[in-house]
Design a protein around this motif. Structure first.
Motif, PDB file in Angstrom:
ATOM      1  N   LEU A   1       5.375  -6.685  -7.543  1.00 63.15           N
ATOM      2  CA  LEU A   1       4.382  -6.493  -6.492  1.00 63.15           C
ATOM      3  C   LEU A   1       2.953  -6.761  -6.946  1.00 63.15           C
TER       4      LEU A   1
ATOM      5  N   ALA B   1      -1.265  -4.903  -2.000  1.00 61.83           N
ATOM      6  CA  ALA B   1      -0.846  -3.505  -2.091  1.00 61.83           C
ATOM      7  C   ALA B   1      -1.653  -2.749  -3.137  1.00 61.83           C
TER       8      ALA B   1
ATOM      9  N   THR C   1      -0.511  -1.309  -7.801  1.00 61.65           N
ATOM     10  CA  THR C   1       0.427  -2.307  -8.318  1.00 61.65           C
ATOM     11  C   THR C   1      -0.193  -3.167  -9.426  1.00 61.65           C
TER      12      THR C   1
ATOM     13  N   PHE D   1       5.115  -5.677   5.068  1.00 62.48           N
ATOM     14  CA  PHE D   1       4.732  -5.237   3.731  1.00 62.48           C
ATOM     15  C   PHE D   1       3.603  -4.217   3.812  1.00 62.48           C
TER      16      PHE D   1
ATOM     17  N   SER E   1       4.564  -0.903   5.524  1.00 63.21           N
ATOM     18  CA  SER E   1       5.491  -0.052   4.765  1.00 63.21           C
ATOM     19  C   SER E   1       4.759   0.952   3.877  1.00 63.21           C
ATOM     20  N   PHE E   2       3.469   0.729   3.635  1.00 61.35           N
ATOM     21  CA  PHE E   2       2.690   1.678   2.839  1.00 61.35           C
ATOM     22  C   PHE E   2       2.119   2.813   3.694  1.00 61.35           C
TER      23      PHE E   2
ATOM     24  N   ILE F   1       5.204  -0.707  -8.828  1.00 65.33           N
ATOM     25  CA  ILE F   1       4.472   0.407  -8.218  1.00 65.33           C
ATOM     26  C   ILE F   1       4.103   1.407  -9.312  1.00 65.33           C
TER      27      ILE F   1
ATOM     28  N   GLU G   1      11.609   4.049   0.537  1.00 63.77           N
ATOM     29  CA  GLU G   1      10.305   3.409   0.759  1.00 63.77           C
ATOM     30  C   GLU G   1      10.071   2.278  -0.234  1.00 63.77           C
TER      31      GLU G   1
ATOM     32  N   THR H   1      12.099  -0.699   0.856  1.00 66.62           N
ATOM     33  CA  THR H   1      11.492  -1.336   2.029  1.00 66.62           C
ATOM     34  C   THR H   1      10.319  -2.222   1.627  1.00 66.62           C
ATOM     35  N   ILE H   2       9.469  -1.721   0.736  1.00 68.97           N
ATOM     36  CA  ILE H   2       8.323  -2.503   0.250  1.00 68.97           C
ATOM     37  C   ILE H   2       8.797  -3.761  -0.460  1.00 68.97           C
TER      38      ILE H   2
ATOM     39  N   ASP I   1       8.304  -7.839   0.441  1.00 65.98           N
ATOM     40  CA  ASP I   1       7.606  -8.702  -0.517  1.00 65.98           C
ATOM     41  C   ASP I   1       8.416  -9.943  -0.856  1.00 65.98           C
TER      42      ASP I   1
END
Length: 601
Positions: A65, A70, A73, A215, A218-219, A483, A498, A501-502, A506
């Motif tokens: 990432l 994001a 990262t 993307f 999702s945060f 992350i 989560e 999903t991220i 991506d």
């Protein structure tokens, strides 16, 4: 575009750089970051590569990432075979250096060879060059960071060694952006042996996720949770020092190198409050690094607070803050430094040596010892060896050496917590808790997604192998995705669902929590194979494995490693000696050690 697919190779034998394509099976099996570096080590580095050989690579990689819009990262992992332990080591750092590398067009850097004089590398949007570094000699990490940014631009990100690296200390640390230590120790000396002083990165090409809208959205639940969650608030306010009081409540802070169940002066979280300003990573909603506004000194992490405080006997928070600051500027790992000083203090207490006047809690002597370590002068010549080498010097000291697999243990006493002890004993990098970050044992209330049928309290044995394996897989997945492990594991603000999903948004491919757990298990298994080939064993030093505390909250407790290991091995699909079975390797698509198809000759 999650994967660039390209790595930079720096060959210091020939003072040259080149690029190479990362094999797609490696990327698919291990993703990026820690997974990528572990996979490259397993598949490409012959097992007989000597620790101090120019062929021992230093690998640096951000997660998948990194470089995207994001937050949290931008960190990276550094990986090598450590001169400190002879075994696998990962060092982790936060900040923006990893994101800059990805924006510069590389998934990883592979450094080999040895220069004849100090050099530094500049990576600028896909191009790389080497420059003489003699003008940087003698400067500390913050001075080098400032000098190279002045030379290469304010948008450059600097990773450097300090004076400890120049002196080839085994526990010299890499420092990113003048502020973020790459810990635990081991990778710094390898970079020093190669005479590579620093790596400057400038990357301006933002990495675009496959599905930008999903993307970014999702945060949203993570950000909302951070705004209201009490643990997130505590980590935002105190960083890792929040855990000092929690660990003390369970008897995990012991004094004088673990001799005293109840230190005469107990460090507290409140000692490190006060007027601060954020030094967290770019755009992060949970900034967990802080500097004191009045002195501009970094607030110490728990390793420095407990290590220099309870373990070495420093009573003044100001002295601990200064000790931590010196480690940062010299490029020294604080945990290794504090453990070395505490160990030598006990050797002197026991009259195993009378040569050095180093007394418990002597502020002037401890600060002077840090200076001496960085320069290898006087007492520093001995202390610079590290705990393992010193334990070979002083007969009988091995039983109280704070080690697991030759790496100094994290400062919270493993006799107070069964899961913590199991992790220190089994971690493939040695006795540092950053491998899986099982901080849950110290919490009064754990996140909902960690709840189970077993009591999570530190003294409970039942369920601890299962919880450790969950943390191992999750944190390995975090590291490969990129992350921040402090956001997701120290503060427990991201769930596996989560994260999946991220990652799906991506890379443009569906990833389930089960898929991510399998990637994590694959990484843990490959690290296990690397560690075993270099002599790993699952144990702790005598004091922390066999000698219970005599009083206090954790009195009469010792780790029940035999019981824990039996269950731990079985859950991993390893045999009764802790060796991954061929069936388990096949299930994870890992070639057997003797048939690795990509090993170079």
């Amino acid at each position: 575009m999650a994967f660039i697919g390209r790595a930079l190779r720096i060959n210091l034998d020939t003072a040259s750089t080149s690029t190479f394509d990362i094999p797609s099976p490696i990327r698919e099996l291990y993703l990026g970051g820690r997974g990528l570096t572990a996979g490259l080590m397993y598949h490409f580095v012959p097992p007989d590569t000597a620790v101090r050989s120019p062929d021992n690579p230093l690998l640096l990689a951000p997660g998948v990432l990194a470089g995207t819009p994001a937050y949290a990262t931008g960190g990276f992992v550094a990986t090598t075979r450590s001169p400190l332990t002879g075994n696998l080591i990962h060092s982790w750092a936060v900040g923006d250096w990893g994101a800059a590398l990805k924006r510069a067009g590389f998934d990883a850097v592979w450094v080999v060879g040895q220069a004849t004089a100090w050099l530094y590398a500049v990576i600028d949007n896909g191009q790389a060059e080497l420059y003489p570094a003699n003008h940087l000699n003698g400067l500390d990490t913050q001075q080098i960071n400032d000098a190279l940014m002045a030379e290469h631009g304010a948008d450059a990100r600097v990773l450097t060694l300090g004076q400890a690296g120049e002196k080839m200390l085994p526990y010299a640390a890499l420092v990113a952006e003048g502020r973020y230590l790459a810990e635990p120790a081991g990778t710094g000396m390898v970079m020093a042996l190669k005479r590579l002083k620093a790596i400057v990165v400038r990357g301006t090409r933002m990495v675009k996720p496959a599905d930008t809208a999903n993307f970014l959205s999702s945060f949203k639940p993570i950000t909302e949770r951070i705004d209201r969650d009490p643990l997130a608030t505590a980590i935002r306010d105190y960083g890792s020092s929040y855990y000092v009081d929690l660990a003390a409540n369970h008897g995990a802070i012991t004094g004088r190198n673990g001799q005293d169940p109840e230190p005469s002066v107990m460090p507290t979280t409140g000692d490190y409050a006060g007027e601060i300003y954020d030094r967290g990573c770019p755009r992060c909603p949970l900034p967990c690094y802080h500097d004191f506004a009045t002195t501009n000194q970094p607030r110490p992490e728990i390793e420095a607070i407990v290590g220099f405080g309870a373990r070495c006997g420093l009573q003044s928070p100001a002295a601990i803050i200064e000790a931590n600051q010196r480690c940062l500027r010299y490029g020294l790992d604080p945990n290794a430094t504090a453990n070395a000083i505490a160990f030598l203090m006990e050797c002197r207490q026991r009259e195993l040596t009378r040569q050095y006047d180093l007394q418990w809690g002597d502020e002037a002597a401890i600060l002077a010892a840090i200076d001496a370590i960085a320069t290898k002068q006087g007492i520093g010549g001995l202390l610079s060896l590290g705990v393992y080498e010193m334990s070979q010097v002083f007969y009988g000291s091995e039983q109280f050496a704070p080690l697991a697999n030759n790496l100094t243990i994290s400062p919270l006493d493993p006799r107070a917590a069964q899961g913590w002890a199991l992790h220190l004993a089994t971690s493939s990098i040695g006795g540092d808790a950053r491998g899986a970050m099982p901080w849950y044992e110290w919490l009064d209330t754990i996140p909902q997604w960690l709840k189970g049928n077993d009591d999570h309290q530190p003294n409970v044995v039942n369920g601890k192998p299962e919880r450790l394996i969950w943390h191992e897989r999750f944190v390995a997945g975090l590291d490969s995705a990129g992350i921040c492990r402090r956001l997701a594991a120290l503060a427990y603000q991201i769930t596996p669902k989560e994260l999946a999903t991220i990652l799906s948004a991506d890379i443009g491919k569906s990833v389930s929590p089960t898929d991510l757990a399998k990637v994590g298990e694959r990484i843990i298994t490959v690290e296990r194979l690397l560690a075993l080939q270099w002599g790993h064993s699952d144990d702790l030093s005598t004091r922390w494995q066999q000698q219970p505390l005599t009083s206090g909250i954790a009195a009469n407790q010792i780790p029940t490693l035999d019981t824990l290991l039996t269950k731990y091995y079985a859950l991993h699909g390893w045999d009764s000696d802790g060796i991954p079975t061929n069936a388990r390797l096949a299930e994870l698509s890992i070639p057997e050690p003797d048939s690795r198809p990509w090993v170079t000759e």
